[in-house]
Design an enzyme around this catalytic site. Structure first.
Site, PDB file in Angstrom:
ATOM      1  N   PRO A 250       0.392  -2.990   4.960  1.00  0.00           N
ATOM      2  CA  PRO A 250       0.758  -1.505   5.063  1.00  0.00           C
ATOM      3  C   PRO A 250       1.588  -0.964   6.524  1.00  0.00           C
ATOM      4  O   PRO A 250       0.730  -1.268   7.597  1.00  0.00           O
ATOM      5  CB  PRO A 250      -0.448  -0.701   4.882  1.00  0.00           C
ATOM      6  CG  PRO A 250      -1.353  -1.811   5.624  1.00  0.00           C
ATOM      7  CD  PRO A 250      -0.956  -3.363   5.370  1.00  0.00           C
ATOM      8  N   ASP A 426       1.032  -3.395  11.568  1.00  0.00           N
ATOM      9  CA  ASP A 426       0.263  -3.635  10.326  1.00  0.00           C
ATOM     10  C   ASP A 426      -1.182  -2.808  10.440  1.00  0.00           C
ATOM     11  O   ASP A 426      -1.942  -3.021  11.306  1.00  0.00           O
ATOM     12  CB  ASP A 426      -0.335  -5.183  10.272  1.00  0.00           C
ATOM     13  CG  ASP A 426      -0.978  -5.560   8.823  1.00  0.00           C
ATOM     14  OD1 ASP A 426      -1.575  -4.534   8.496  1.00  0.00           O
ATOM     15  OD2 ASP A 426      -0.899  -6.626   8.686  1.00  0.00           O
ATOM     16  N   HIS A 427      -1.081  -1.847   9.660  1.00  0.00           N
ATOM     17  CA  HIS A 427      -2.338  -0.793   9.834  1.00  0.00           C
ATOM     18  C   HIS A 427      -3.698  -1.285   9.311  1.00  0.00           C
ATOM     19  O   HIS A 427      -4.803  -0.844   9.449  1.00  0.00           O
ATOM     20  CB  HIS A 427      -2.095   0.502   9.075  1.00  0.00           C
ATOM     21  CG  HIS A 427      -2.541   1.608   9.653  1.00  0.00           C
ATOM     22  ND1 HIS A 427      -3.612   1.788  10.532  1.00  0.00           N
ATOM     23  CD2 HIS A 427      -2.114   3.014   9.435  1.00  0.00           C
ATOM     24  CE1 HIS A 427      -3.779   2.929  11.202  1.00  0.00           C
ATOM     25  NE2 HIS A 427      -2.789   3.787  10.392  1.00  0.00           N
ATOM     26  N   ARG A 428      -3.532  -2.818   8.799  1.00  0.00           N
ATOM     27  CA  ARG A 428      -5.005  -3.249   8.591  1.00  0.00           C
ATOM     28  C   ARG A 428      -5.556  -3.823  10.032  1.00  0.00           C
ATOM     29  O   ARG A 428      -6.844  -3.941  10.148  1.00  0.00           O
ATOM     30  CB  ARG A 428      -4.653  -4.563   7.857  1.00  0.00           C
ATOM     31  CG  ARG A 428      -4.152  -4.052   6.334  1.00  0.00           C
ATOM     32  CD  ARG A 428      -3.768  -5.441   5.368  1.00  0.00           C
ATOM     33  NE  ARG A 428      -2.813  -6.153   6.060  1.00  0.00           N
ATOM     34  CZ  ARG A 428      -2.638  -7.377   5.648  1.00  0.00           C
ATOM     35  NH1 ARG A 428      -2.903  -8.061   4.626  1.00  0.00           N
ATOM     36  NH2 ARG A 428      -1.657  -8.048   6.478  1.00  0.00           N
TER      37      ARG A 428
END
Length: 455
Positions: A250, A426-428
């Protein structure tokens, strides 16, 4: 007479196929052990392959421009009269050479290839009723195949390239070359040979204007106003990597506009210093140093999401990727342990990296294992963009063009050197606060290089 097939090896990255760019030898030539005989192009880079045996080239099994799978034979070598013909055991690859096994893995051109594993071959498109069959994934090096003198070497399987419409033109390499020479589009023909294979006669008929009944009804385009280029090599690998990244991680992108006038003034000052004589100091070098320093305060941007293990892997080193446009397409070579380098060392490494990339000499090993990347879109006069993460990384910084712009300083509007930055992450792995802090730190270091002593 002792003939051996030399199979296309995996050059160390677990690649499945490669294109033959050009042969350095011809049938009848005498070759020695480790003599370069062919240049190939993988999804990563162009690589020169050495011959593992001494002998005489009997037959080239693959033509330039053909793409084949790893493990497929590419050349036949006659070992008659050589040391290996007399004592094959004595001529096996030594330590570190192609073919040596260690812990179940086989030595390749760079390191060791993947372990042998069973996999399913994808059904080839365009063949009705074809079913996937369980096959053995080729090893990094397939053992040489002894060929009896009286047995003819089977012709290589014709190249098939799946097009958008799903049609697969079946034609052997000589027929493809003839079609190219005559300007005939194989995708517009239906082969008259067994199984729909396109023959020389089909191509010659089409070139002579007699192919009216053989065309596939493809819409006619104005002559000379369209051209088709096969998707392969670096372009194919880049497309697959970007597709995987865009739909796996994401992405979040943040932007920051920075007054980099102090950085540009420091750059001019350093040019006059003896220790920087002959060193090409670019804004990219300053950005690289700023990224390495900022990573110390926000290590999350230098981490990796490990989906199978359900873990986040934090790296205590920075292997800095630098996106580089080359004649072969976009490549991202790495500056290893960039965080341990001084500004001067970074500048020198970046210059050498750029030269190697432009010359097409970047090796596959130099383009893997990165932890964070910089894309210098500013060299093209572009202000900013929304960069896509490299697979396996959690952040990428886009460095925009440096322009003279009006800027407010102490309540007064004055001309300043201004640059735009864009950070995708990467929003993870990286939260908004962490991504914002990292981007702000990089901007602060470029706006005021003296802040580096506080890190």
């Amino acid at each position: 007479m002792a003939l051996k097939h030399f199979p296309l090896p995996d050059v160390g990255e677990g690649l499945r196929e490669a294109e033959i760019l050009g042969w350095r030898v011809q049938p009848g030539d005498t070759v020695t052990v480790n003599q370069v005989i062919v240049e190939i192009e993988t999804a990563k880079a162009s690589v020169e392959l050495p011959c593992p045996w001494a002998g005489t080239v009997r037959e080239l099994l693959v033509e330039p421009g053909q793409t084949i799978e790893v493990g497929s034979p590419i050349v036949t070598i006659d070992l008659a009269g050589t040391a290996e013909d007399a004592a094959p055991e004595a001529a096996e690859a030594g330590p570190g050479k192609i073919g040596e096994e260690s812990n179940g893995r086989v030595a390749t051109l760079v390191g060791y290839g993947p372990r042998t594993a069973s996999a399913k071959r994808r059904p080839r498109k365009g063949r009705a009723g074809a079913e996937p069959a369980a096959v053995q994934v080729p090893q990094a090096r397939v053992p040489a195949v002894e060929v009896a003198p009286e047995r003819a070497v089977p012709a290589p399987e014709p190249v098939v390239a799946v097009q958008q419409g799903g049609y697969v033109p079946l034609a052997k390499p000589p027929v493809r070359k003839l079609a190219k020479d005559l300007g005939v589009d194989l995708h517009a023909l239906i082969g008259s040979g067994s199984g729909g294979v396109i023959t020389r006669e089909d191509v010659q008929s089409a070139a002579g204007g007699a192919a009216t009944g053989l065309t596939r009804g493809v819409a006619e385009a104005p002559a000379g106003r369209e051209r088709r280029v096969p998707v392969k090599g670096v372009r194919k690998a880049t497309a697959q990597a970007m597709l995987e990244s865009a739909f796996t991680a994401p992405h979040v992108t943040e932007f920051l506009t920075v007054d980099v006038t102090p950085m540009m003034e420091l750059r001019e000052h350093l040019k006059s210093q003896p220790e920087f004589h002959g060193v090409k100091i670019t804004p990219l070098a300053f950005a690289a140093k700023a990224v390495c320093l900022a990573v110390r305060r926000t290590p999350d941007v230098n981490a990796t999401w490990d989906e199978p293990a359900g873990e986040i892997v934090y790296k205590d080193y920075v292997h800095l990727g630098i996106a580089a446009a080359t004649p072969r397409g976009l490549v991202v070579p790495k500056v290893r342990d960039a965080d341990r380098m001084s500004l001067k060392e970074l500048a020198e490494s970046l210059e050498q990296l750029a030269i190697t990339a432009r010359d097409g000499k970047t090796t596959p090993a130099e383009m893997v294992g990165g932890t964070i990347t910089i894309s210098n879109v500013g060299v093209f006069g572009v202000d900013t963009g929304t960069p896509i993460l490299n697979p396996g990384e959690s952040a990428i910084l886009a460095l925009g063009a440096i322009r003279d712009m009006p800027w407010v300083v102490d309540g007064q509007v004055v001309p300043r050197k201004v640059c735009q930055l864009a950070l995708s992450f990467d929003h993870r792995v990286v939260d908004g606060q962490q991504g914002s802090q990292f981007l702000a730190d990089v901007g602060s270091l470029l706006a005021n290089p003296s802040m580096a002593i506080t890190y």
